[in-house]
Design a protein around this motif. Structure first.
Motif, PDB file in Angstrom:
ATOM      1  N   GLY A   1       6.836   1.451  10.182  1.00 61.31           N
ATOM      2  CA  GLY A   1       6.689   1.126  11.601  1.00 61.31           C
ATOM      3  C   GLY A   1       7.317   2.202  12.468  1.00 61.31           C
ATOM      4  N   ALA A   2       7.306   1.964  13.773  1.00 64.60           N
ATOM      5  CA  ALA A   2       7.839   2.953  14.709  1.00 64.60           C
ATOM      6  C   ALA A   2       9.365   2.895  14.713  1.00 64.60           C
ATOM      7  CB  ALA A   2       7.296   2.688  16.104  1.00 64.60           C
ATOM      8  N   ILE A   3       9.995   4.052  14.778  1.00 69.39           N
ATOM      9  CA  ILE A   3      11.458   4.112  14.824  1.00 69.39           C
ATOM     10  C   ILE A   3      11.892   4.521  16.230  1.00 69.39           C
ATOM     11  CG2 ILE A   3      13.484   5.316  13.934  1.00 69.39           C
ATOM     12  CD1 ILE A   3      11.975   5.480  11.257  1.00 69.39           C
ATOM     13  N   GLU A   4      12.769   3.710  16.811  1.00 68.19           N
ATOM     14  CA  GLU A   4      13.125   3.868  18.220  1.00 68.19           C
ATOM     15  C   GLU A   4      14.000   5.097  18.443  1.00 68.19           C
ATOM     16  OE1 GLU A   4      12.423   2.552  21.135  1.00 68.19           O
ATOM     17  OE2 GLU A   4      14.065   3.617  22.115  1.00 68.19           O
TER      18      GLU A   4
ATOM     19  N   LYS B   1      -0.512  11.701  25.173  1.00 70.91           N
ATOM     20  CA  LYS B   1      -0.604  10.278  24.823  1.00 70.91           C
ATOM     21  C   LYS B   1      -1.590  10.062  23.676  1.00 70.91           C
ATOM     22  CE  LYS B   1      -1.324   5.641  26.666  1.00 70.91           C
ATOM     23  NZ  LYS B   1      -0.261   5.028  25.855  1.00 70.91           N
TER      24      LYS B   1
ATOM     25  N   ASP C   1       0.359  10.877  20.637  1.00 66.73           N
ATOM     26  CA  ASP C   1       1.384   9.843  20.420  1.00 66.73           C
ATOM     27  C   ASP C   1       0.760   8.584  19.812  1.00 66.73           C
ATOM     28  OD1 ASP C   1       3.362  11.403  21.418  1.00 66.73           O
ATOM     29  OD2 ASP C   1       3.571  10.363  23.330  1.00 66.73           O
ATOM     30  N   ASP C   2      -0.351   8.144  20.394  1.00 67.01           N
ATOM     31  CA  ASP C   2      -1.000   6.928  19.913  1.00 67.01           C
ATOM     32  C   ASP C   2      -1.505   7.105  18.491  1.00 67.01           C
ATOM     33  OD1 ASP C   2      -0.441   5.817  22.304  1.00 67.01           O
ATOM     34  OD2 ASP C   2      -2.480   5.867  23.107  1.00 67.01           O
TER      35      ASP C   2
ATOM     36  N   GLN D   1       1.460   6.937  16.119  1.00 65.99           N
ATOM     37  CA  GLN D   1       1.975   5.579  15.959  1.00 65.99           C
ATOM     38  C   GLN D   1       1.003   4.689  15.203  1.00 65.99           C
ATOM     39  OE1 GLN D   1       3.175   4.329  19.911  1.00 65.99           O
ATOM     40  NE2 GLN D   1       5.177   5.283  19.669  1.00 65.99           N
ATOM     41  N   SER D   2      -0.299   4.898  15.423  1.00 69.22           N
ATOM     42  CA  SER D   2      -1.247   4.042  14.712  1.00 69.22           C
ATOM     43  C   SER D   2      -1.236   4.368  13.224  1.00 69.22           C
ATOM     44  CB  SER D   2      -2.652   4.172  15.301  1.00 69.22           C
ATOM     45  OG  SER D   2      -3.199   5.422  14.980  1.00 69.22           O
TER      46      SER D   2
ATOM     47  N   THR E   1       2.192   2.901  11.723  1.00 71.57           N
ATOM     48  CA  THR E   1       2.232   1.446  11.613  1.00 71.57           C
ATOM     49  C   THR E   1       1.135   0.922  10.699  1.00 71.57           C
ATOM     50  OG1 THR E   1       0.860   1.241  13.573  1.00 71.57           O
ATOM     51  CG2 THR E   1       3.230   1.131  13.911  1.00 71.57           C
TER      52      THR E   1
ATOM     53  N   GLY F   1       8.951  -2.057  16.469  1.00 73.07           N
ATOM     54  CA  GLY F   1       8.195  -0.949  15.891  1.00 73.07           C
ATOM     55  C   GLY F   1       6.939  -1.398  15.171  1.00 73.07           C
TER      56      GLY F   1
ATOM     57  N   PRO G   1       3.300  -3.305  15.414  1.00 71.22           N
ATOM     58  CA  PRO G   1       2.333  -3.764  16.419  1.00 71.22           C
ATOM     59  C   PRO G   1       2.113  -5.277  16.384  1.00 71.22           C
ATOM     60  CG  PRO G   1       1.369  -2.052  15.004  1.00 71.22           C
ATOM     61  CD  PRO G   1       2.753  -2.308  14.499  1.00 71.22           C
TER      62      PRO G   1
ATOM     63  N   LEU H   1      12.121  -0.422  26.458  1.00 64.48           N
ATOM     64  CA  LEU H   1      11.946  -0.949  25.106  1.00 64.48           C
ATOM     65  C   LEU H   1      10.887  -0.227  24.285  1.00 64.48           C
ATOM     66  CD1 LEU H   1      12.284  -4.774  25.775  1.00 64.48           C
ATOM     67  CD2 LEU H   1      13.872  -3.302  24.564  1.00 64.48           C
TER      68      LEU H   1
ATOM     69  N   LYS I   1       7.824   1.736  25.855  1.00 60.73           N
ATOM     70  CA  LYS I   1       6.914   2.655  26.541  1.00 60.73           C
ATOM     71  C   LYS I   1       5.455   2.322  26.220  1.00 60.73           C
ATOM     72  CE  LYS I   1      10.097   6.328  27.412  1.00 60.73           C
ATOM     73  NZ  LYS I   1      11.285   5.658  26.832  1.00 60.73           N
TER      74      LYS I   1
ATOM     75  N   GLY J   1       4.240   1.284  23.475  1.00 57.84           N
ATOM     76  CA  GLY J   1       3.861   1.495  22.081  1.00 57.84           C
ATOM     77  C   GLY J   1       4.274   0.342  21.201  1.00 57.84           C
ATOM     78  N   PRO J   2       4.157   0.420  19.890  1.00 58.01           N
ATOM     79  CA  PRO J   2       3.473   1.518  19.201  1.00 58.01           C
ATOM     80  C   PRO J   2       1.950   1.425  19.350  1.00 58.01           C
ATOM     81  CG  PRO J   2       4.334  -0.099  17.641  1.00 58.01           C
ATOM     82  CD  PRO J   2       4.788  -0.519  18.981  1.00 58.01           C
ATOM     83  N   ASP J   3       1.353   2.550  19.565  1.00 62.63           N
ATOM     84  CA  ASP J   3      -0.097   2.659  19.729  1.00 62.63           C
ATOM     85  C   ASP J   3      -0.631   1.613  20.704  1.00 62.63           C
ATOM     86  OD1 ASP J   3      -2.642   3.527  19.451  1.00 62.63           O
ATOM     87  OD2 ASP J   3      -3.023   2.484  17.567  1.00 62.63           O
ATOM     88  N   ASN J   4      -0.021   1.519  21.879  1.00 60.81           N
ATOM     89  CA  ASN J   4      -0.469   0.643  22.962  1.00 60.81           C
ATOM     90  C   ASN J   4      -0.357  -0.845  22.653  1.00 60.81           C
ATOM     91  OD1 ASN J   4      -1.290   2.708  24.841  1.00 60.81           O
ATOM     92  ND2 ASN J   4      -2.952   3.121  23.416  1.00 60.81           N
TER      93      ASN J   4
ATOM     94  N   ASN K   1       1.327  -2.230  25.616  1.00 60.07           N
ATOM     95  CA  ASN K   1       0.983  -1.675  26.932  1.00 60.07           C
ATOM     96  C   ASN K   1       0.470  -2.781  27.856  1.00 60.07           C
ATOM     97  OD1 ASN K   1       0.691   0.254  28.851  1.00 60.07           O
ATOM     98  ND2 ASN K   1      -0.665   1.569  27.655  1.00 60.07           N
TER      99      ASN K   1
END
Lengths: 425, 297
Positions: free
Chosen positions: A250-253, A390, A393-394, A397-398, A401, B155, B157, B239, B241, B243-246, B249
């Protein structure tokens, strides 16, 4: 009697006004916005430098205005420009260059420098720090508060895992195997964390370059997101979590990573050099700072803020701005700035000053960022930079995750970036 | 008409307009003019040096319909509203009923419920960031002590939107409780006594007497909750922005991104118009539908 008195007062007042106006006219007034992106009393340091400058140059008055983070600084500077009361120079994000050029907001330094000495000054910085400031054959930004990514590692954890604390991993295989040994099966400690919120594209720029490919061209109108080596870099990042299981999935803050490291929950972290002073102050264990590991080669993007001079300026204001920028980027100032903040000394001369020579001797990690500069490249920056960033970035992240495969995510991002940049060819 | 009365009449008009002027100027300058300007803006293309901004009609709206991030943010916003509004309202009523009774430490309890409301959203987000943080966060540490595996709440989705919803409910419920509490204090205790005499159960009393009497408050709270679910985005800056991957959003955050990160003011104007229309329709709908079921005293 009373009338005469009144006349006298008026006369004195009028004379005062004239004198005052004359004084103002002789003085060049500059407004400068600057951002602060990391913690610490940085505004005080900048303000102190500006006061010193005005002492040396009594004919120039500088209003240095703290403008929030990089995003805020750009918004404020552009808003001031539109309102007709613009600033003359500003420190802004190095990657804002294309947006500023497109808005016709800034002027190239090549069009301002006159003497041979000034031209030499423009060549005095580390070349990799100039990459984000140069495009289309001109120099638009001069480095000021610049950083790179480095790897912080917990030497105590290395010892307890049977690793040599003075030999941080040098390449991707060593990174994965060391991280494996460092990861505790009960989940109390991970091997490594690479942050993937906030600035995922920045971390990814390092991985891609290490794998032998940069993310965009130097004209800012083409990206290489779907290049096989870039895909390989994202695959490796994802594998650290899903295959090697040495990094949380997953995403790491970004914001809490430093705390994770300081609490010993991860043995290694990739983070900005801007964190060096904070880690040094708060770590209750022995820590080391290392260059990022290599795959095909070493690599990191640079980051941080550059000086820009705005187009709506008189020749006198440009001259004064140049004076101020040269003052702020002089080796002595840069050395002092680097020591107080952890940002890189921006020129080789800065590292030759007694200040930094001394500091590097007593605190060797301060030299890592400098030594890594020879492997550094530009931070992702293109036309339409906010949107393009962006997209990447997306995609990152996709992939991290697990929503998409790296190749698919990057191919999508590349296709959309291509459409966005079509007009700029 | 006599000239005198004409003059008096004109004076009356002038007097009236003068009284209206302060409010009218503020409304026009800060509400109506921006709305119209936004609408006009949304019909133009984003300009740059090479190609200045030009009229493109509904082009921005077409681009918006093809924009997957817009749909993602839109869908998220619906879930966010659906997740926060009913729960926070039910909690608000429950808390209000609880602290409306005579019980020891009532003042303290009321204050405790209300505390989250007085905190700014940014502060709340910073607190909750350290609740949700994996490994070192409060939630994960509690889970760890009872032997459960922690989770990367923000983190992942699948959990990020839920995590934001829980935080928002925590923040909002206390605020809505205040309105319910005020309404409850206005309800005469004789109604309760009468219901008791008739042998009505507590639930029946609540369902048949109390709740209908609270309906005007419920409408007010519902509209506020709805507006808030589209208006509150401060926490996203801290928290996730988006994400992750919208995955987290929201519309308003996407508008901010378009305007200040992409520097695309016309697209931001387009999104703003959509948000404005959506909120207007929802608010009107609520008034029309709920109004019929409300008993105003």
């Amino acid at each position: 009697m009373f009338k005469m008195f009144r006349k006298a007062v008026l006369g004195v007042a009028a004379a005062g006004c004239l004198l005052y106006a004359g004084a103002v006219q002789a003085k060049t007034e500059l407004t400068m916005y600057y951002p602060v992106a990391v913690g610490g009393p940085l505004t005080k340091i900048v303000d102190g430098m500006v006061v010193d400058f005005m002492k040396e140059n009594p004919d120039i008055k500088v209003n240095a205005i703290y403008a929030g983070n990089y995003n805020d600084a750009r918004i404020k500077a552009l808003a001031a420009l539109k309102s007709g009361k613009p600033a003359q120079l500003s420190v802004m994000f190095s990657i804002d260059i294309y947006d500023l050029i497109e808005q016709d907001a800034i002027v190239a330094f090549d069009d301002i420098v006159e003497t041979a000495e000034e031209k030499a000054w423009l060549q005095s910085f580390y070349p990799s720090l100039m990459e984000n400031g140069r495009t289309m054959g001109k120099t638009w930004g001069v480095p000021f508060q610049r950083s790179t990514i480095v790897m912080y590692y917990n030497k105590d954890a290395f010892k307890s895992a049977g690793l040599d604390p003075n030999k941080p991993p040098q390449n991707w295989e060593e990174l994965a195997s060391a991280a494996k040994k460092l990861t505790q099966p009960d989940g109390s400690r991970w091997g490594i964390m690479i942050p993937s919120t906030g600035y995922p594209y920045w971390m990814f720029g390092a991985l891609a370059m290490q794998n032998g490919q940069v993310l965009m061209n130097s004209d800012g109108n083409e990206t290489f997101f779907d290049h096989p080596k870039v895909v390989g870099a994202l695959q490796f990042w994802k594998d650290l979590g899903s295959k090697h299981k040495v990094m949380p999935a997953g995403a790491i803050e970004w914001g809490t990573l430093r705390k994770n490291f300081l609490e010993g929950r991860t043995a290694m972290m990739w983070h900005s050099t801007g964190n060096l002073t904070a880690v040094k102050k708060n770590a209750n264990f022995d820590f080391g700072v290392a260059m990022l590991p290599a795959s095909a080669q070493r690599g990191t993007p640079t980051g941080g803020g550059n000086f820009y001079i705005f187009k709506k300026t008189t020749p006198a204001e440009r001259k004064a701005s140049m004076k101020l920028i040269r003052f702020m980027t002089s080796p002595e100032r840069a050395a002092e700035w680097s020591k107080k903040t952890g940002y890189i000394g921006i020129s080789p001369d800065a590292y030759n000053t007694p200040t930094l020579q001394e500091y590097v001797k007593t605190f060797p990690p301060a030299a890592v960022a400098r030594d890594q500069l020879q492997f550094a490249t530009a931070e992702l920056s293109t036309f339409q930079t906010g949107r393009v960033r962006k997209l990447l970035d997306d995609a990152i992240q996709s992939a991290l995750t697990g929503a998409k495969e790296p190749a698919e995510a990057l191919a999508d991002a590349q296709a959309q970036a291509k459409t966005l940049l079509m007009d700029y060819k | 008409m006599r000239p005198d009365s004409v003059r008096a009449n004109t004076l009356h008009h002038v007097y009236g307009w003068l009284l209206l002027m302060p409010a009218a100027i503020l409304l026009i300058a800060f509400t109506h003019y921006p709305t119209v300007a936004t609408l006009i803006n949304s019909l133009f293309s984003k300009g740059n040096i090479v190609r200045p901004s030009r009229f493109i009609g509904l082009g921005n709206y077409e681009a918006m319909l093809d924009d997957p991030i817009f749909w993602k943010a839109f869908g998220n916003n619906i879930w966010f509203a659906a997740g926060t509004i009913p729960t926070s309202m039910i909690l608000a009523i429950a808390m209000a009923l609880l602290v409306n009774r005579a019980l020891p430490g009532r003042g303290f309890l009321r204050m405790a419920y209300f505390t989250p409301t007085i905190l700014p959203m940014i502060a709340v987000a910073n607190i909750w960031l350290f609740f949700y943080t994996p490994e070192i966060g409060l939630i994960d540490q509690i889970l760890e002590t009872v032997g459960l595996q922690g989770k990367n709440w923000l983190g992942d989705p699948d959990t990020v939107l839920g995590a934001l919803i829980v935080m928002t409910i925590w923040k909002e419920a206390g605020f809505f409780m205040i309105f319910y509490l005020a309404a409850l204090q206005n309800i005469s205790p004789e109604l309760n006594d009468a219901a008791r005499l008739e042998g009505a159960s507590r639930w029946t009393y609540f369902r048949r007497v109390l709740f209908p009497l609270l309906m005007p408050t419920t409408l007010f709270v519902a509209i506020n909750a709805l507006l808030n679910s589209f208006k509150l985005v401060d926490h996203l800056f801290i928290l996730t922005k988006g994400g992750p991957d919208n995955a987290s959003n929201l519309l308003l955050y996407y508008i901010f991104e378009s305007a200040f990160s992409f520097l695309d003011a016309t697209y931001a104007a387009t999104l703003t118009m959509v948000l404005l229309a959506l909120l207007a329709i929802l608010a009107i709908g609520q008034f029309v539908i709920l109004d019929k079921r409300i008993h105003y005293r």
